[in-house]
Write a protein that holds these residues in place. Structure first.
Motif, PDB file in Angstrom:
ATOM      1  N   PHE A   1       0.864  -1.178   0.000  1.00  0.00           N
ATOM      2  CA  PHE A   1       0.000   0.000   0.000  1.00  0.00           C
ATOM      3  C   PHE A   1       0.904   1.233   0.000  1.00  0.00           C
TER       4      PHE A   1
ATOM      5  N   VAL B   1      -8.154  -1.669  10.317  1.00  0.00           N
ATOM      6  CA  VAL B   1      -8.144  -0.881   9.073  1.00  0.00           C
ATOM      7  C   VAL B   1      -9.273  -1.438   8.182  1.00  0.00           C
TER       8      VAL B   1
ATOM      9  N   SER C   1      -3.466   7.687   1.190  1.00  0.00           N
ATOM     10  CA  SER C   1      -2.444   7.243   2.141  1.00  0.00           C
ATOM     11  C   SER C   1      -1.700   8.462   2.657  1.00  0.00           C
ATOM     12  N   THR C   2      -0.849   8.240   3.660  1.00  0.00           N
ATOM     13  CA  THR C   2      -0.063   9.351   4.209  1.00  0.00           C
ATOM     14  C   THR C   2       0.941   9.872   3.171  1.00  0.00           C
TER      15      THR C   2
ATOM     16  N   HIS D   1      -6.946   7.232   8.931  1.00  0.00           N
ATOM     17  CA  HIS D   1      -6.409   6.620  10.157  1.00  0.00           C
ATOM     18  C   HIS D   1      -5.332   7.503  10.781  1.00  0.00           C
TER      19      HIS D   1
ATOM     20  N   VAL E   1       4.289   4.177  15.526  1.00  0.00           N
ATOM     21  CA  VAL E   1       3.692   5.180  14.627  1.00  0.00           C
ATOM     22  C   VAL E   1       3.669   6.560  15.280  1.00  0.00           C
TER      23      VAL E   1
ATOM     24  N   GLN F   1      -5.345   9.938  14.381  1.00  0.00           N
ATOM     25  CA  GLN F   1      -4.320   9.782  15.419  1.00  0.00           C
ATOM     26  C   GLN F   1      -3.649  11.110  15.809  1.00  0.00           C
TER      27      GLN F   1
ATOM     28  N   HIS G   1      -4.130  10.147   5.332  1.00  0.00           N
ATOM     29  CA  HIS G   1      -5.007   8.978   5.421  1.00  0.00           C
ATOM     30  C   HIS G   1      -5.921   9.169   6.644  1.00  0.00           C
TER      31      HIS G   1
ATOM     32  N   THR H   1       1.239   0.168  14.741  1.00  0.00           N
ATOM     33  CA  THR H   1       0.390  -0.420  13.696  1.00  0.00           C
ATOM     34  C   THR H   1       0.951  -1.786  13.342  1.00  0.00           C
TER      35      THR H   1
ATOM     36  N   THR I   1       5.150   5.392   2.564  1.00  0.00           N
ATOM     37  CA  THR I   1       4.115   5.046   3.555  1.00  0.00           C
ATOM     38  C   THR I   1       4.750   4.225   4.678  1.00  0.00           C
ATOM     39  N   PHE I   2       4.029   4.133   5.793  1.00  0.00           N
ATOM     40  CA  PHE I   2       4.436   3.193   6.835  1.00  0.00           C
ATOM     41  C   PHE I   2       4.446   1.777   6.259  1.00  0.00           C
ATOM     42  N   THR I   3       3.486   1.499   5.372  1.00  0.00           N
ATOM     43  CA  THR I   3       3.388   0.151   4.816  1.00  0.00           C
ATOM     44  C   THR I   3       4.637  -0.203   4.005  1.00  0.00           C
TER      45      THR I   3
ATOM     46  N   ASN J   1      -4.321  -0.728  14.197  1.00  0.00           N
ATOM     47  CA  ASN J   1      -3.542   0.315  14.852  1.00  0.00           C
ATOM     48  C   ASN J   1      -3.980   0.381  16.309  1.00  0.00           C
TER      49      ASN J   1
ATOM     50  N   PRO K   1      -1.612  -2.671   6.060  1.00  0.00           N
ATOM     51  CA  PRO K   1      -1.834  -2.435   7.489  1.00  0.00           C
ATOM     52  C   PRO K   1      -3.107  -3.153   7.912  1.00  0.00           C
TER      53      PRO K   1
HETATM   54  O1  LIG Z   1      -0.732   5.668   4.752  1.00  0.00           O
HETATM   55  C1  LIG Z   1       0.173   5.031   5.313  1.00  0.00           C
HETATM   56  O2  LIG Z   1       1.320   5.447   5.496  1.00  0.00           O
HETATM   57  C2  LIG Z   1      -0.125   3.687   5.768  1.00  0.00           C
HETATM   58  O3  LIG Z   1       0.715   2.846   5.732  1.00  0.00           O
HETATM   59  C3  LIG Z   1      -1.513   3.448   6.289  1.00  0.00           C
HETATM   60  C4  LIG Z   1      -1.701   3.598   7.776  1.00  0.00           C
HETATM   61  C5  LIG Z   1      -3.029   2.915   8.219  1.00  0.00           C
HETATM   62  O4  LIG Z   1      -3.809   2.490   7.382  1.00  0.00           O
HETATM   63  O5  LIG Z   1      -3.259   2.804   9.428  1.00  0.00           O
HETATM   64  C6  LIG Z   1      -0.631   2.915   8.474  1.00  0.00           C
HETATM   65  C7  LIG Z   1      -0.143   3.309   9.643  1.00  0.00           C
HETATM   66  C8  LIG Z   1      -0.616   4.535  10.308  1.00  0.00           C
HETATM   67  O6  LIG Z   1      -1.415   4.089  11.402  1.00  0.00           O
HETATM   68  C9  LIG Z   1      -1.424   5.385   9.433  1.00  0.00           C
HETATM   69  C10 LIG Z   1      -1.819   4.991   8.185  1.00  0.00           C
END
Ligand SMILES: O=C(O)C(=O)C[C@]1(C(=O)O)C=C[C@@H](O)C=C1
Length: 299
Positions: free
Chosen positions: A7, A61, A128-129, A105, A84, A109, A103, A171, A12-14, A55, A52
């Protein structure tokens, strides 16, 4: 060379989770959404996908929950947990922030932080972020709430770092592929299933009792509507142990008996490697005894 759809886009974190799963030769393939990551595996375009799943602040998610039950089954073979916290990124020289994108989510936060530091900025949801960072770069929005690593991918400035309403948020990510040989049991595994139950009194209590009776620890229980009739739900169950272990296999068979539908979502090593608190020895001794009785070898 195995390919892992994640993703994305980059930053991204992913992506970080996918890099943690990847071995030397693996190729990471960014896709725009969670459903597209699943579709890449189902079509054979990639071998795995990384998404993901939950969280510690905002919970499950939804896009991943829905993709897990749709179309051809995929199973998880590994999980990874990331800390995160976010960076707020802007174009260099930005003087005023009227829109802040991320994003949903991620926005959830940092709600309190935004209220305290950017009370006049309008929050905008992006896929996404990292997509938010790209949109800021393109001039669509003023600021992005992104993974700290995003600043290494995009020429943006850090307006703020270490942004998070809850310290130590985490996450959990899954690595999924088409069903095949399962990962070997390690003694510290998690098994995930999703069940749809008939609508009758006490059915959820029955499911949970099947686990409790076998000394199996529940680590997650999430309900999502079936999207059919109002009031009909699916239950996503995470439990400690591996389907190859006798009592976990036996418990899954019991869940099957109570369910209208059941889908196995994988048995895979837990990210914390903490051993599951259950005794296979007692269970194996009991089934050996029944085997002996059946064969007429024991009284
Ligand atoms: O958009 C991103 O960076 C992601 O990887 C998605 C995502 C999520 O869906 O929770 C992953 C971790 C963080 O909690 C925020 C966003």
């Amino acid at each position: 060379m195995p390919r892992i759809a994640y993703f994305g886009p980059q930053g991204t974190f992913t992506e970080q989770a996918a890099s943690a799963f990847a071995r030397e030769d693996d190729e990471l393939v960014p896709v725009e959404t969670v459903p597209l990551a699943f579709a890449a595996v189902r079509s054979g375009a990639t071998d795995f996908c990384c998404v993901p799943v939950e969280n510690s602040v905002e919970g499950a998610v939804p896009a991943t929950m829905d993709a897990l039950v749709r179309d051809e089954p995929l199973v998880a073979v590994a999980e990874h947990v990331l800390p995160v916290h976010f960076s707020v990124l802007v174009r260099p020289g930005t003087a005023e922030i009227r829109t802040v994108a991320s994003h949903p989510h991620a926005l959830a936060q940092v709600r309190e932080w935004l209220a305290a530091h950017l009370p006049d900025a309008t929050p905008i949801a992006t896929t996404s972020t990292a997509a938010a960072a790209v949109a800021v770069l393109n001039g669509d929005f003023d600021a992005a709430v992104s993974a700290p690593v995003a600043v290494t991918h995009y020429p943006l400035s850090e307006y703020a770092t270490e942004v998070a309403d809850v310290r130590d948020a985490r996450t959990r990510f899954l690595l999924l592929r088409r069903p095949g040989a399962l990962p070997e049991p390690t003694g510290a595994d998690r098994t995930s299933v999703v069940v749809t139950t008939p609508n009758r009194v006490g059915v959820l209590a029955e499911l949970l009792t099947e686990l409790a009776l076998r000394g199996i620890n529940l680590t997650g229980l999430e309900s999502r509507p079936t999207k059919g009739k109002l009031g009909e739900y699916r239950f996503y169950i995470d439990l400690e142990g591996h389907v190859a272990e006798p009592q976990v296999g036996d418990a899954l068979a019991a869940l099957h008996r109570h369910s209208r539908e059941i889908r196995f979502l994988g048995s895979y090593p837990k990210a914390d490697h903490e051993p599951a608190p259950m005794s296979n020895a007692e269970f194996t001794a009991a089934t050996d005894w029944v085997d002996g009785v059946r064969k007429g070898e024991r009284g």
